[in-house]
Design an enzyme around this catalytic site. Structure first.
Site, PDB file in Angstrom:
ATOM      1  N   LYS A  97      -2.572  21.505 -15.302  1.00  0.00           N
ATOM      2  CA  LYS A  97      -1.838  21.779 -16.534  1.00  0.00           C
ATOM      3  C   LYS A  97      -2.393  23.054 -17.135  1.00  0.00           C
ATOM      4  O   LYS A  97      -3.546  23.415 -16.886  1.00  0.00           O
ATOM      5  CB  LYS A  97      -2.029  20.632 -17.535  1.00  0.00           C
ATOM      6  CG  LYS A  97      -0.956  20.573 -18.583  1.00  0.00           C
ATOM      7  CD  LYS A  97       0.271  19.900 -18.011  1.00  0.00           C
ATOM      8  CE  LYS A  97       1.303  19.569 -19.048  1.00  0.00           C
ATOM      9  NZ  LYS A  97       2.263  18.579 -18.504  1.00  0.00           N
TER      10      LYS A  97
HETATM   11  N1  GLU Z   1       5.775  19.669 -17.407  1.00  0.00           N
HETATM   12  C1  GLU Z   1       6.396  18.641 -16.647  1.00  0.00           C
HETATM   13  C2  GLU Z   1       5.544  17.387 -16.640  1.00  0.00           C
HETATM   14  O1  GLU Z   1       4.747  17.163 -17.507  1.00  0.00           O
HETATM   15  C3  GLU Z   1       6.797  19.110 -15.269  1.00  0.00           C
HETATM   16  C4  GLU Z   1       5.693  19.616 -14.406  1.00  0.00           C
HETATM   17  C5  GLU Z   1       6.183  20.291 -13.131  1.00  0.00           C
HETATM   18  O2  GLU Z   1       7.385  20.291 -12.897  1.00  0.00           O
HETATM   19  O3  GLU Z   1       5.349  20.803 -12.412  1.00  0.00           O
HETATM   20  O4  GLU Z   1       5.683  16.549 -15.797  1.00  0.00           O
END
Ligand code: GLU
Length: 419
Positions: free
Chosen positions: A103
């Protein structure tokens, strides 16, 4: 420690106790492979320079390259990004896609920036994290406060430094740049898929009363699809306005208006005069069959858990329930479909986008939605098999954590420790 990080650790430790994980494995899985922090300058529209804090954290890559969004929010902190990176590891494992978890974020209120300033910020932050990201290493995506345009700038910045176009470095791109059909809606659609799977034996979603907190890419689209599936979406809310109608709100119309740049308050003013304005907490305490918190984390707490009336909570947001609230829900017999399962549709279609980018292929929207439905159903079944409906001794959150952690532990064990 912020509640979201202590919550993520508490959940892991509880599952680790139940799975009787060895201490070494626990220590490994509560550590982070890479913690990258940077402070970087951005040129603002008035010519001044402003410094920003950026973070990218890779939690675990045993099952594949790391995957996870980048958020722009004033609340971004090291603890929050760590917790969310760890949740991504479990989320990818629950839906069984070949990614680890990561993240990132920049501490900034995107609403306070012009499009040009956001572009400058995105390009500079991307160039700071170039050593970490890559289509085989770590693949960012949109999250709170970021969108397909942000991903277009990231992809361009990365590609410019490598000398050729590399669409697989990020997902959630615009369609014109190799984004996938169905990606924009995928998180909302995945929420609908798991609700349908959960209610399959009980007559499905049609006619159910639903409250949705949050009206962005996750909540807005989930509300729209739930409405289109025949449920009554009685409550919707964005950060400023909460709306209620006893017979259900036309969430498709409201979403179309908001997607065009409007607010829920303005939509009500123009088209929804029969819809009542209520206060924000009323959404979480709504007398409905299903509550979907799809806005911020840690919104269901010790203070308001007793007021929740829905017998089923489906976590659209990441980490919306604190550990204390979770215990109260369990005691009260309220079923929670956890974030790592309920909102995994986004990263699942990100995986499809990455596959398409690497093969220079394009899937139809039909194919994307069909494969998404199949993966979400399979994940739901794998989790619910470990804690069938009505089992008193477990929760779906625990079961999802067991499935996820076992899969990661298996990968770690098969690979062994280098050197
Ligand atoms: N931000 C989204 C999540 O928390 C998608 C992450 C992604 O597609 O890599 O799952």
């Amino acid at each position: 420690m912020e509640p979201i990080l202590s919550g993520a650790f508490n959940q892991f430790n509880e599952a680790a106790d139940q799975l009787k994980l060895a201490d070494e494995m626990r220590a490994y899985l509560t550590s982070f492979k890479t913690v990258f922090q940077t402070q970087f300058p951005v040129e603002m529209d008035d010519g001044s320079l402003k410094m920003f804090d950026g973070i990218r954290i890779l939690h675990n890559t045993a099952r594949g390259p790391s995957k996870g969004g980048i958020r722009y929010s004033a609340r971004v902190s090291l603890d929050e990004v760590k917790a969310l990176a760890m949740l991504m590891t479990w989320k990818c494992a629950v839906v069984d896609i070949p990614f680890g978890g990561a993240k990132g974020g920049v501490t900034v209120d995107p609403a306070s920036m012009s499009p040009n300033e956001l572009q400058n910020l995105t390009r500079r932050f991307t160039s700071e994290i170039i050593p970490i990201i890559g289509p085989d290493k770590d693949i960012p995506a949109p999250d709170m406060g970021t969108n397909p345009q942000t991903m277009a700038w990231m992809m361009d910045t990365y590609s410019m430094t490598q000398g050729y176009t590399i669409p697989g470095v990020v997902t959630g791109k615009p369609l014109a740049l190799g984004g996938s059909e169905g990606r924009f809606e995928a998180t909302g659609r995945g929420i609908l898929n798991v609700i349908e799977e959960h209610l399959r034996a009980e007559g499905g979603i049609a006619g159910r009363r639903v409250a949705v907190q949050g009206f962005g890419n996750v909540g807005g689209i989930a509300a729209r699809l739930i409405h289109q599936a025949g449920a009554k979406v009685t409550h919707i809310s964005d950060k400023d306005t909460a709306l209620y109608h006893r017979d259900g709100i036309d969430a498709a119309a409201a979403y179309a208006f908001v997607a065009g740049g409007g607010t829920l308050a303005a939509w009500r003013e123009q088209f929804g005069r029969d819809v009542e304005v209520v206060d924000g907490p009323a959404v979480l305490a709504a007398d409905v069959d299903i509550l979907v918190p799809a806005a911020l984390e840690s919104v269901l707490t010790e203070e308001n858990a007793a007021a929740v009336r829905a017998p089923l909570i489906v976590e659209g947001a990441n980490g919306p329930t604190t550990t204390e609230a979770d215990a109260i829900f369990r005691e009260r017999g309220i079923v929670v479909i956890p974030d790592i399962l309920a909102n995994a549709g986004g990263v699942t279609v990100s995986y499809f986008e990455w596959v398409q980018a690497r093969q220079f292929q394009r899937w139809t929207e039909e194919r994307v939605n069909q494969e998404l439905g199949r993966i979400m159903a399979r994940a739901y079944q794998a989790v619910s098999a470990r804690c069938p409906i009505g089992s008193p001794g477990c929760t779906l959150r625990q079961a999802a954590n067991w499935v996820a952690i076992e899969r990661v532990v298996e990968a770690v064990s098969l690979r062994g420790i280098y050197p």
